[in-house]
Motif scaffolding. Structure first.
Motif, short mmCIF file in Angstrom:
data_model
loop_
_atom_site.label_atom_id
_atom_site.label_comp_id
_atom_site.label_asym_id
_atom_site.label_seq_id
_atom_site.Cartn_x
_atom_site.Cartn_y
_atom_site.Cartn_z
N ASN A 155 0.79 -1.23 0.00
CA ASN A 155 0.00 0.00 0.00
C ASN A 155 0.82 1.28 0.00
O ASN A 155 0.27 2.37 -0.07
N SER A 156 2.13 1.14 0.12
CA SER A 156 2.95 2.35 0.16
C SER A 156 3.60 2.61 -1.19
O SER A 156 4.38 1.79 -1.69
N PRO A 157 3.27 3.73 -1.83
CA PRO A 157 3.84 4.03 -3.15
C PRO A 157 5.37 3.98 -3.14
O PRO A 157 5.98 3.60 -4.14
N GLU A 158 5.99 4.33 -2.00
CA GLU A 158 7.46 4.33 -1.92
C GLU A 158 8.03 2.93 -2.14
O GLU A 158 9.12 2.78 -2.67
N SER A 159 7.28 1.93 -1.71
CA SER A 159 7.78 0.56 -1.86
C SER A 159 8.04 0.22 -3.33
O SER A 159 8.86 -0.62 -3.64
N TYR A 160 7.32 0.90 -4.21
CA TYR A 160 7.36 0.53 -5.62
C TYR A 160 8.61 1.01 -6.34
O TYR A 160 8.84 0.67 -7.48
N ILE A 161 9.44 1.79 -5.64
CA ILE A 161 10.66 2.30 -6.26
C ILE A 161 11.58 1.15 -6.67
O ILE A 161 12.32 1.27 -7.64
N ILE A 162 11.49 0.02 -5.96
CA ILE A 162 12.38 -1.10 -6.29
C ILE A 162 12.19 -1.61 -7.72
O ILE A 162 13.07 -2.21 -8.29
N PHE A 163 11.04 -1.36 -8.28
CA PHE A 163 10.78 -1.88 -9.63
C PHE A 163 11.42 -1.04 -10.72
O PHE A 163 11.49 -1.44 -11.86
N GLU A 164 11.88 0.13 -10.32
CA GLU A 164 12.37 1.06 -11.33
C GLU A 164 13.68 0.59 -11.98
O GLU A 164 13.92 0.85 -13.14
N TYR A 165 14.51 -0.08 -11.19
CA TYR A 165 15.85 -0.39 -11.70
C TYR A 165 16.04 -1.85 -12.06
O TYR A 165 17.13 -2.32 -12.20
N MET A 166 14.95 -2.59 -12.09
CA MET A 166 15.15 -4.02 -12.18
C MET A 166 14.60 -4.68 -13.41
O MET A 166 13.74 -4.16 -14.08
N GLN A 167 15.11 -5.85 -13.68
CA GLN A 167 14.59 -6.79 -14.64
C GLN A 167 14.50 -6.26 -16.06
O GLN A 167 13.71 -6.75 -16.84
N SER A 168 15.34 -5.29 -16.39
CA SER A 168 15.26 -4.76 -17.75
C SER A 168 15.63 -5.85 -18.77
O SER A 168 15.24 -5.78 -19.92
N GLU A 169 16.32 -6.85 -18.30
CA GLU A 169 16.77 -7.92 -19.16
C GLU A 169 15.63 -8.58 -19.93
O GLU A 169 15.78 -8.95 -21.09
N PHE A 170 14.51 -8.79 -19.28
CA PHE A 170 13.43 -9.56 -19.91
C PHE A 170 12.29 -8.68 -20.43
O PHE A 170 11.30 -9.18 -20.92
N VAL A 171 12.45 -7.37 -20.29
CA VAL A 171 11.37 -6.47 -20.65
C VAL A 171 10.98 -6.62 -22.12
O VAL A 171 9.80 -6.70 -22.45
N LYS A 172 11.99 -6.72 -22.97
CA LYS A 172 11.73 -6.74 -24.40
C LYS A 172 10.88 -7.97 -24.78
O LYS A 172 9.88 -7.85 -25.48
#
Ligand SMILES: [Zn+2]
Length: 376
Positions: A155-172
């Motif tokens: 429920n805390s928007p701040e928690s979601y910052i972890i997703f910003e820098y991750m898993q770009s490898e599989f995004v495509k």
């Protein structure tokens, strides 16, 4: 003689590659004590729809591609934690993860289907966050969730910052199949199109393979709930997902076939063994994308020999949005950076490729496209 040898080798490589066991994990959202979202009159539960559709998707894939390994995170009405779902996929060394859900909103007229990949959209829409909050909120039903999810608070928007820098490898690859699914949902099943989107879903975050989360429709909308619960609706929706899989799988096999061809062409040149690795020019990188590996961020500037770098040297950094972002290596050769990344991932498992042009950070996918254009 040589020709025959080449042909044999070619068929070996191609069949060898395409026959590689491809594993897809189909994840029926919710289950057991977690019903998921409910219809307005509470008679229809998300967990039942997701299970039926998941099983149908799996059946379709098995029928069409007997060589594909189809796994489910659940095949009946049981509760499975988010991390456990991802762990199953990781343990099976899966190649693709498809999570199936239905949406809900207090606005009972909200409708339509959307397909998510992991990430944070540039404009962090309130609505995407709400959907992620709802789907991630399941962890509150898990014992010991503070510890299991490192104090992640859905429920805390701040928690979601972890997703910003991750898993770009599989995004495509994730976006690749997400687009097929979304196109089918709109064209074949005539769902209202809410598009391919990104949000911070814990279940996608924990998987180490291309992964998508499909929101089939709004269970809170009376008309859609009826469709979602009907056999006709479920058949159509599962076909949308499995035929998207067909296309994605065919693309992958084509790519692998091409890679085998490239390999042969390269190795047929007589002096292939004497090819000397040419050093990447470090000076003339003007207007060319330069690839680096970003392996950590810090709010304070660290010493170049800081223990946190785990012996990586020399390291470089750039400053962005109040953070020092540390990078390793720099090359205009995308293939080379892929090799470097493997090494860095041994020390920093979430490290990923970033790209710069003339010192400015640019989108990595765009940089790869530019690289491929100038290195056909
Ligand atoms: Zn759900």
């Amino acid at each position: 003689m040589r020709r025959i040898y080449i042909l044999l080798l070619l068929s070996f490589i191609i069949t060898g590659l395409t026959a590689k066991d491809f594993t897809v994990v189909i994840d029926a959202g919710h289950g057991g004590k977690d019903p998921g979202a409910l219809s307005a009159n509470k008679s229809i539960q998300e967990k039942d729809i997701t299970l039926k559709v998941a099983l149908m998707v799996g059946e379709n894939i098995k029928k069409k591609h007997p060589e594909v390994n189809v796994l489910y995170t659940r095949q009946k009405d049981v509760f499975v934690g988010l991390n456990d779902r991802a762990r199953m996929a990781n343990k099976a060394n899966a190649d693709l993860f498809i999570s199936i859900h239905t949406n809900a909103a207090t606005n009972r007229t909200a409708k339509g289907a959307e397909t998510y990949t992991l990430g944070i959209e540039e404009e962090r829409t309130e609505r995407n966050l709400d959907i992620a909050k709802r789907e991630n909120g399941v962890i509150f039903l898990e014992e010991n969730h503070e510890k299991k999810y490192a104090n992640f608070n859905p429920n805390s928007p701040e928690s979601y910052i972890i997703f910003e820098y991750m898993q770009s490898e599989f995004v495509k690859e994730s976006i690749h199949i997400a687009q097929y699914v979304q196109t089918n949902l709109t064209a074949q099943a005539q769902r209202y199109d809410r598009g391919v989107r990104q949000a911070g879903f814990l279940v996608l975050h924990a998987t180490s393979m291309p992964s998508i989360l499909v929101e089939l429709g709004y269970i809170s909308n009376a008309e859609e709930a009826k469709y979602l619960a009907s056999e006709t609706g479920q058949k159509k929706l599962s076909n949308c997902i499995s035929t998207a899989f067909d296309k994605y799988y065919a693309d992958l096999n084509k790519q692998m076939g091409n890679a085998a061809m490239d390999y042969l062409v390269e190795n047929e040149t007589p002096d292939a063994t004497s090819v000397v690795e040419t050093p990447t020019p470090t000076s003339n990188t003007d207007n060319k994308p330069v690839f680096k590996i970003q392996f950590m961020v810090s709010s304070t500037k660290l010493d170049s020999n800081d223990k946190a770098f785990k012996g990586l040297t020399p390291v470089d950094y750039y400053y962005d949005k109040g953070l020092y972002k540390y990078t390793y290596s720099a090359t205009t050769d995308y293939n080379k950076i892929l090799q470097v990344k493997k090494k860095v991932n041994e020390k920093f498992k979430d490290a990923f490729i970033v790209a710069f042009i003339n010192g400015e950070r640019i989108d990595t996918q765009k940089a790869i496209a530019l690289y491929k254009e100038s290195n056909p």
